[in-house]
Enzyme design. Structure first.
Site, mmCIF file in Angstrom:
data_model
loop_
_atom_site.group_PDB
_atom_site.id
_atom_site.type_symbol
_atom_site.label_atom_id
_atom_site.label_comp_id
_atom_site.label_asym_id
_atom_site.label_seq_id
_atom_site.Cartn_x
_atom_site.Cartn_y
_atom_site.Cartn_z
ATOM 1 N N GLU A 189 5.464 2.360 4.904
ATOM 2 C CA GLU A 189 6.301 2.588 6.100
ATOM 3 C C GLU A 189 6.092 4.008 6.640
ATOM 4 O O GLU A 189 6.456 4.311 7.769
ATOM 5 C CB GLU A 189 7.775 2.299 5.802
ATOM 6 C CG GLU A 189 8.429 3.163 4.720
ATOM 7 C CD GLU A 189 8.150 2.659 3.294
ATOM 8 O OE1 GLU A 189 7.092 2.061 3.050
ATOM 9 O OE2 GLU A 189 9.013 2.920 2.426
ATOM 10 N N LYS B 288 1.516 -5.266 3.549
ATOM 11 C CA LYS B 288 2.650 -4.406 3.869
ATOM 12 C C LYS B 288 2.180 -2.963 3.726
ATOM 13 O O LYS B 288 2.060 -2.441 2.614
ATOM 14 C CB LYS B 288 3.850 -4.652 2.947
ATOM 15 C CG LYS B 288 5.091 -3.946 3.526
ATOM 16 C CD LYS B 288 6.080 -3.505 2.509
ATOM 17 C CE LYS B 288 5.782 -2.190 1.881
ATOM 18 N NZ LYS B 288 5.822 -1.015 2.777
ATOM 19 N N GLU C 55 4.468 13.407 -12.350
ATOM 20 C CA GLU C 55 3.461 13.507 -11.282
ATOM 21 C C GLU C 55 4.158 14.208 -10.112
ATOM 22 O O GLU C 55 5.113 13.674 -9.545
ATOM 23 C CB GLU C 55 3.017 12.103 -10.859
ATOM 24 C CG GLU C 55 1.987 12.124 -9.746
ATOM 25 C CD GLU C 55 1.630 10.722 -9.250
ATOM 26 O OE1 GLU C 55 2.512 9.864 -9.162
ATOM 27 O OE2 GLU C 55 0.445 10.519 -8.922
ATOM 28 N N ALA D 110 0.822 -1.226 0.000
ATOM 29 C CA ALA D 110 0.000 0.000 0.000
ATOM 30 C C ALA D 110 0.853 1.273 0.000
ATOM 31 O O ALA D 110 1.986 1.269 0.479
ATOM 32 C CB ALA D 110 -0.918 -0.027 1.226
ATOM 33 N N CYS E 247 -4.198 10.130 -6.102
ATOM 34 C CA CYS E 247 -4.025 9.636 -7.478
ATOM 35 C C CYS E 247 -5.130 10.170 -8.374
ATOM 36 O O CYS E 247 -5.057 10.037 -9.588
ATOM 37 C CB CYS E 247 -3.990 8.121 -7.508
ATOM 38 S SG CYS E 247 -5.576 7.412 -7.103
HETATM 39 P P1 NAD Z 1 5.541 4.351 -3.518
HETATM 40 O O1 NAD Z 1 5.581 3.711 -4.847
HETATM 41 O O2 NAD Z 1 6.730 5.100 -3.056
HETATM 42 O O3 NAD Z 1 5.254 3.232 -2.381
HETATM 43 C C1 NAD Z 1 4.207 2.311 -2.515
HETATM 44 C C2 NAD Z 1 4.610 1.031 -1.791
HETATM 45 O O4 NAD Z 1 5.738 0.449 -2.458
HETATM 46 C C3 NAD Z 1 5.045 1.274 -0.351
HETATM 47 O O5 NAD Z 1 4.506 0.259 0.459
HETATM 48 C C4 NAD Z 1 6.564 1.230 -0.403
HETATM 49 O O6 NAD Z 1 7.148 0.720 0.778
HETATM 50 C C5 NAD Z 1 6.834 0.290 -1.559
HETATM 51 N N1 NAD Z 1 8.070 0.647 -2.278
HETATM 52 C C6 NAD Z 1 8.516 1.908 -2.556
HETATM 53 N N2 NAD Z 1 9.663 1.849 -3.274
HETATM 54 C C7 NAD Z 1 9.936 0.531 -3.461
HETATM 55 C C8 NAD Z 1 10.974 -0.167 -4.141
HETATM 56 N N3 NAD Z 1 11.956 0.476 -4.774
HETATM 57 N N4 NAD Z 1 10.954 -1.523 -4.129
HETATM 58 C C9 NAD Z 1 9.943 -2.179 -3.505
HETATM 59 N N5 NAD Z 1 8.942 -1.563 -2.839
HETATM 60 C C10 NAD Z 1 8.925 -0.226 -2.821
HETATM 61 O O7 NAD Z 1 4.226 5.255 -3.482
HETATM 62 P P2 NAD Z 1 3.782 6.280 -2.344
HETATM 63 O O8 NAD Z 1 4.672 7.468 -2.408
HETATM 64 O O9 NAD Z 1 3.596 5.596 -1.048
HETATM 65 O O10 NAD Z 1 2.316 6.674 -2.878
HETATM 66 C C11 NAD Z 1 2.077 7.657 -3.823
HETATM 67 C C12 NAD Z 1 1.914 7.093 -5.218
HETATM 68 O O11 NAD Z 1 0.848 6.152 -5.240
HETATM 69 C C13 NAD Z 1 1.538 8.156 -6.243
HETATM 70 O O12 NAD Z 1 2.259 7.920 -7.416
HETATM 71 C C14 NAD Z 1 0.044 7.933 -6.471
HETATM 72 O O13 NAD Z 1 -0.439 8.360 -7.718
HETATM 73 C C15 NAD Z 1 -0.025 6.442 -6.339
HETATM 74 N N6 NAD Z 1 -1.381 6.003 -6.031
HETATM 75 C C16 NAD Z 1 -2.084 5.419 -7.041
HETATM 76 C C17 NAD Z 1 -3.396 5.030 -6.835
HETATM 77 C C18 NAD Z 1 -4.181 4.417 -7.954
HETATM 78 O O14 NAD Z 1 -5.270 3.929 -7.690
HETATM 79 N N7 NAD Z 1 -3.697 4.420 -9.171
HETATM 80 C C19 NAD Z 1 -3.988 5.217 -5.575
HETATM 81 C C20 NAD Z 1 -3.234 5.801 -4.552
HETATM 82 C C21 NAD Z 1 -1.915 6.192 -4.802
#
Ligand code: NAD
Length: 486
Positions: free
Chosen positions: A176, A173, A379, A147, A281
Site C-alpha cells: 500500500e 496485492k 532488523e 509484496a 533484505c
Molecule cells: P511488511 O511485512 O510490512 O508488508 C509486506 C506485505 O504484507 C504488504 O503488502 C503489507 O500490506 C502486508 N501486511 C503488512 N502487515 C500485515 C498484517 N498484519 N496482516 C496482513 N498483511 C500485512 O513488509 P514491508 O515493510 O513492506 O517490507 C520490508 C520487509 O520485507 C523487510 O523485513 C525485508 O527484509 C523484507 N523483504 C524480504 C525479502 C526477502 O527476499 N527475504 C525481500 C524484500 C523485502
C-alpha cells in the site's frame, strides 16, 4: 487527488473502500495519490474472475504464453526510465538503484520467457518390461502475490511473470506504500496482449491479504515482507491448505578477514549497508572485522560514510535517499537512541534532520555491539550499521549463526580455505565472496534460511517452476504382443 484503481478482468475499477491511504513521495512528503484499502468482497470478486480466466488461459499453448512475455519484455525495456522514475518517486531510492531494480525485474521476465523449456517434464523409457514413466507439469490455478514496499518492481516480477507463463492466473496485492509501479506493469501486460483476467491487482492491506489466505480458489501464495507478517501468512495460508512461500526479514552478517582487499571491502560495505537507505533484505547490517585490520578499516569506513551524498533520489548525485515513511524515520531514531542507552559506541550519528522535508536518516555506524542489544537482534531496515572486532573466521561465523534470521552473508578474503570453511559452516542461504549484495540472478532460487524464509520452494529458479506447477506421472505399458509381426 488521484485514486489508485484496482485492475480486475482487464478493467480499471474504482474501489468502494471507505478508507484510502496517502501514497507519499518520501523525499518531498508530497502526496502522489491515494490508495484504497479494498474490501474482502472486492478481493473475492477478483479471485473469482482469475479462477474463471484460468480455464482458458491454462489451455493456451506455452509457446503463445511465452511470446506474450517476449512482448512484455520489449515494453519494459521501452519504459525503463519511466518505471525507474516511478520507483524513485514512490519509494525514495536513488535513480541509479531504481534503474538497477528495473533491470532485475526484466531479468525475471527473461527467465519466464524460457517457459517451453522450463515446463518440460521428465521421462524414463523403461521402468519395467514394456513400461515407461512420464512426468508432466501443469499450472495449479489462481496464485496470490503479496509484496513489500522496498522493491515495487523486482519483487512482483519474481512472482507473476513465471506464474502466468506457466499457465496460472494471478492476483497481486502490492504494498500500500508503493502501489503506482504495479499499475504501470498492468498496463504493459495488457499492451503485450495478455488476456483479461489473467493478471489482476487488488490494492489494500490486511483485509486483502486475509481474503487471499482464505479464498478457496487461491492455490498458492507468494509472500515477501517482514518476518512476523510472513510467519502469519505462512501459518494461515498452509492452515487453509495452500502452498505458501514466505520470504521474510534479514539481519545480514559480513566478515572481513585480515588478508582482504580493504578498499574493495569498504566500497562494497558502503553500498550494501547504505544503498537504498538500508531498506533491502540483502543489506549489510552487522560487520565483523578481524582485529589486526580493525582500526584501519573502521577509520576508512567512517570517512567514506561521511562523504555519502544524501538527497532526493531524482538528483543525479544522490546516493542515499529517504526512508519510506515518517514512522520509519522515528523508529530508526528510537533504535539509535536505544543502541546508545544499551552501551554501544555511536561512531557516526545520522539522526540529525538534514532537510525541511523528507524522511532522511544519514549513515549511522555503531561499534561494540553485543548480542543482547536490540540493535543487534532486530532488523532495523535503515542505514544503520554495527561494526565489531572479531578474533577470526570461526568467531565471526559463530556470532552470525547465533541469529535467528539467515538471509545472506558475505566474506571478504583471498584465502580459498577460508572461503570453503565459510561456505560449509555459515547458516545463510545467499553468500557473497568479496562482494556486498549477493542477491542471486533470477535463474537461481532466492534462498533465505531459518526465520528469513518459511516454506519449501523458494522464489525464482527451478524452485519457482515447481512451486507454480503440479505434476502428473503417467506409467504406461506398451505390450510387445500388440505389434504385428511382418
Ligand atoms: P511488511 O511485512 O510490512 O508488508 C509486506 C506485505 O504484507 C504488504 O503488502 C503489507 O500490506 C502486508 N501486511 C503488512 N502487515 C500485515 C498484517 N498484519 N496482516 C496482513 N498483511 C500485512 O513488509 P514491508 O515493510 O513492506 O517490507 C520490508 C520487509 O520485507 C523487510 O523485513 C525485508 O527484509 C523484507 N523483504 C524480504 C525479502 C526477502 O527476499 N527475504 C525481500 C524484500 C523485502
Amino acid at each position: 487527488m488521484a485514486r489508485v484503481k484496482n485492475f480486475v478482468g482487464g478493467r480499471w475499477l474504482e474501489s468502494t473502500a471507505t478508507f484510502h491511504e496517502p501514497v507519499y513521495n518520501p523525499a518531498t512528503e508530497e502526496i502522489l495519490a491515494e490508495v484504497p484499502h479494498s474490501t474482502q468482497s472486492e478481493l473475492e470478486a477478483a479471485v473469482d474472475i482469475a479462477e474463471e480466466s484460468f480455464k482458458s488461459w491454462a489451455q493456451v499453448d506455452v509457446l503463445k504464453r511465452a511470446r506474450i512475455m517476449f512482448t512484455f519484455h520489449e515494453l519494459l525495456i521501452r519504459d525503463k526510465k519511466i518505471l525507474a522514475e516511478l520507483i524513485t518517486k514512490e519509494n525514495g531510492k536513488a535513480l541509479a538503484e531504481a534503474l538497477g531494480e528495473v533491470q532485475r525485474g526484466i531479468e525475471s521476465v527473461e527467465f519466464a520467457a524460457a517457459a517451453p523449456s522450463l515446463m518440460m517434464g521428465e521421462t524414463l523409457s523403461a521402468v519395467a518390461t514394456d513400461v515407461e514413466a512420464i512426468n508432466y507439469k501443469y499450472p495449479i490455478g489462481v496464485v496470490g502475490g503479496i509484496a513489500p514496499f522496498n522493491f515495487p518492481m523486482m519483487v512482483p516480477c519474481w512472482m507473476f511473470p513465471l506464474a502466468i507463463v506457466l499457465g496460472n492466473t494471478f492476483v497481486l496485492k502490492p504494498s500500500e506504500k508503493t502501489p503506482l509501479l504495479a499499475a504501470h506493469l498492468a498496463t504493459l501486460l495488457q499492451e503485450a496482449g495478455l488476456p483479461d483476467g489473467v493478471f489482476n491487482i487488488v490494492n489494500g492491506a490486511h483485509d486483502v491479504v486475509n481474503g487471499l489466505l482464505e479464498h478457496r480458489a487461491v492455490k498458492a501464495i507468494s509472500f515477501v515482507g517482514s518476518q512476523k507478517v510472513g510467519e502469519y501468512v505462512y501459518k494461515t495460508g498452509t492452515a487453509n491448505l495452500k502452498r505458501v512461500q514466505a520470504l521474510t526479514g534479514a539481519k545480514n552478517h559480513t566478515l572481513i578477514l585480515k588478508d582482504a582487499n580493504i578498499e574493495n571491502a569498504i566500497k562494497n560495505v558502503i553500498t550494501a549497508a547504505f544503498g537504498s537507505a538500508g531498506e533491502r533484505c540483502m543489506a549489510a547490517a552487522v560487520i565483523g572485522v578481524e582485529e589486526e585490520i580493525y582500526d584501519e578499516f573502521i577509520d576508512k569506513l567512517v570517512r567514506a560514510a561521511q562523504n555519502i551524498k544524501i538527497g532526493n533520489g531524482m538528483d543525479k548525485d544522490t546516493f542515499l535517499g529517504p526512508l519510506i515513511r515518517k514512522e520509519s524515520r522515528m523508529r530508526t531514531v528510537n533504535y539509535i537512541n536505544k543502541g546508545v542507552e544499551e552501551g554501544a559506541v555511536l561512531r557516526l550519528d545520522g539522526r540529525e534532520q538534514h532537510f525541511d522535508k523528507g524522511y532522511f536518516i544519514a549513515p549511522t555506524i555503531f561499534e561494540n555491539v553485543t548480542q543482547d542489544m536490540m540493535i543487534w537482534k532486530d532488523e532495523i531496515f535503515a542505514p544503520v550499521l554495527s561494526v565489531n572486532k572479531i578474533k577470526g573466521l570461526r568467531e565471526g561465523i559463530e556470532l552470525a549463526n547465533s541469529h535467528t534470521l539467515a538471509n545472506g552473508a558475505c566474506l571478504y578474503t583471498n584465502n580459498a580455505s577460508a572461503i570453503r570453511y565459510f561456505r560449509e559452516n555459515i547458516d545463510a542461504g545467499m553468500l557473497g565472496i568479496n562482494l556486498g549484495v549477493p542477491a542471486p540472478v533470477s535463474f537461481f532460487a532466492f534462498s533465505g534460511w531459518k526465520d528469513s524464509f518459511y516454506g519449501d520452494l523458494h522464489a525464482n529458479g527451478k524452485d519457482a517452476i515447481e512451486f507454480y506447477t503440479h505434476r502428473k506421472v503417467v506409467t504406461a505399458r506398451f505390450p510387445k504382443e500388440d505389434i504385428s509381426h511382418g
